[in-house]
Design a protein around this motif. Structure first.
Motif, PDB file in Angstrom:
ATOM      1  N   LEU A   4       0.836  -1.198   0.000  1.00  0.00           N
ATOM      2  CA  LEU A   4       0.000   0.000   0.000  1.00  0.00           C
ATOM      3  C   LEU A   4       0.870   1.245   0.000  1.00  0.00           C
ATOM      4  O   LEU A   4       1.834   1.314   0.761  1.00  0.00           O
ATOM      5  CB  LEU A   4      -0.915   0.027   1.228  1.00  0.00           C
ATOM      6  CG  LEU A   4      -2.014  -1.030   1.290  1.00  0.00           C
ATOM      7  CD1 LEU A   4      -2.702  -0.997   2.652  1.00  0.00           C
ATOM      8  CD2 LEU A   4      -3.037  -0.809   0.197  1.00  0.00           C
ATOM      9  N   GLU A   6       0.654   5.414   0.327  1.00  0.00           N
ATOM     10  CA  GLU A   6      -0.195   6.540   0.711  1.00  0.00           C
ATOM     11  C   GLU A   6       0.459   7.857   0.334  1.00  0.00           C
ATOM     12  O   GLU A   6       1.680   7.965   0.275  1.00  0.00           O
ATOM     13  CB  GLU A   6      -0.432   6.528   2.222  1.00  0.00           C
ATOM     14  CG  GLU A   6      -1.086   5.277   2.731  1.00  0.00           C
ATOM     15  CD  GLU A   6      -0.698   4.994   4.165  1.00  0.00           C
ATOM     16  OE1 GLU A   6      -1.433   4.278   4.854  1.00  0.00           O
ATOM     17  OE2 GLU A   6       0.363   5.482   4.608  1.00  0.00           O
ATOM     18  N   CYS A  22      -4.577   6.466  -1.448  1.00  0.00           N
ATOM     19  CA  CYS A  22      -3.917   5.191  -1.173  1.00  0.00           C
ATOM     20  C   CYS A  22      -4.109   4.267  -2.368  1.00  0.00           C
ATOM     21  O   CYS A  22      -5.232   4.057  -2.816  1.00  0.00           O
ATOM     22  CB  CYS A  22      -4.508   4.564   0.086  1.00  0.00           C
ATOM     23  SG  CYS A  22      -3.929   2.899   0.444  1.00  0.00           S
ATOM     24  N   TYR A  94      -3.520   6.016   8.409  1.00  0.00           N
ATOM     25  CA  TYR A  94      -3.084   4.766   7.795  1.00  0.00           C
ATOM     26  C   TYR A  94      -4.161   4.222   6.876  1.00  0.00           C
ATOM     27  O   TYR A  94      -5.340   4.174   7.240  1.00  0.00           O
ATOM     28  CB  TYR A  94      -2.779   3.720   8.864  1.00  0.00           C
ATOM     29  CG  TYR A  94      -1.617   4.048   9.750  1.00  0.00           C
ATOM     30  CD1 TYR A  94      -1.789   4.764  10.927  1.00  0.00           C
ATOM     31  CD2 TYR A  94      -0.328   3.615   9.427  1.00  0.00           C
ATOM     32  CE1 TYR A  94      -0.725   5.067  11.749  1.00  0.00           C
ATOM     33  CE2 TYR A  94       0.746   3.913  10.255  1.00  0.00           C
ATOM     34  CZ  TYR A  94       0.541   4.634  11.410  1.00  0.00           C
ATOM     35  OH  TYR A  94       1.601   4.937  12.229  1.00  0.00           O
ATOM     36  N   CYS A  95      -3.733   3.777   5.727  1.00  0.00           N
ATOM     37  CA  CYS A  95      -4.633   3.097   4.808  1.00  0.00           C
ATOM     38  C   CYS A  95      -4.644   1.608   5.151  1.00  0.00           C
ATOM     39  O   CYS A  95      -3.606   1.031   5.505  1.00  0.00           O
ATOM     40  CB  CYS A  95      -4.140   3.303   3.377  1.00  0.00           C
ATOM     41  SG  CYS A  95      -5.105   2.463   2.112  1.00  0.00           S
ATOM     42  N   GLY A 106      -0.804   0.573   5.233  1.00  0.00           N
ATOM     43  CA  GLY A 106       0.164   1.468   4.650  1.00  0.00           C
ATOM     44  C   GLY A 106       1.150   1.953   5.696  1.00  0.00           C
ATOM     45  O   GLY A 106       1.031   1.642   6.876  1.00  0.00           O
TER      46      GLY A 106
END
Length: 115
Positions: A4, A6, A22, A94-95, A106
């Motif tokens: 991931l 971001e 993201c 955070y993703c 992420g």
């Protein structure tokens, strides 16, 4: 490969706007729910907004009407449009992407809102 990625964090004043983005270049499995979580130093990570693959959204009350989550299934990406930002929105965002085989996070992107 990073699962991931971001982008979009930054510093704004109260009332400002930011958009977090993201993408999931490293996830080869089908992704179910994607979303954004926030963590402040010394506190647990908390959900901000999530969206399922079929578009069902879950947005916490504290950001409803100010934040909008959107998703693009064609490229496995999710965005968080944040308007009317407040100091309490400050944190590391955070993703998260969930698949049948596991959960991916992420690296986090910083959002700082000054009064």
């Amino acid at each position: 490969q990073v699962q991931l990625v971001e982008s979009g964090g930054g510093r704004v004043q109260t009332g400002g706007s930011l958009t977090l983005y993201c993408a999931a270049p490293g996830i080869t499995r089908k992704i179910g729910t994607m979303g954004w979580y926030r963590q402040v130093l010394g506190k647990e990570r908390e959900k901000v907004a999530t969206v399922s693959r079929d578009g069902r959204e879950d947005i916490v009350d504290s950001v409803k009407g100010r934040f909008t989550i959107s998703r693009d299934n064609t490229n496995d990406s999710v965005s968080l449009q944040m308007n009317d930002l407040k100091p309490e929105d400050t944190g590391t965002y955070y993703c998260k992407a969930q698949t049948f085989y596991g959960v991916y996070w992420g690296q986090g992107t910083e959002v700082s809102v000054s009064s």
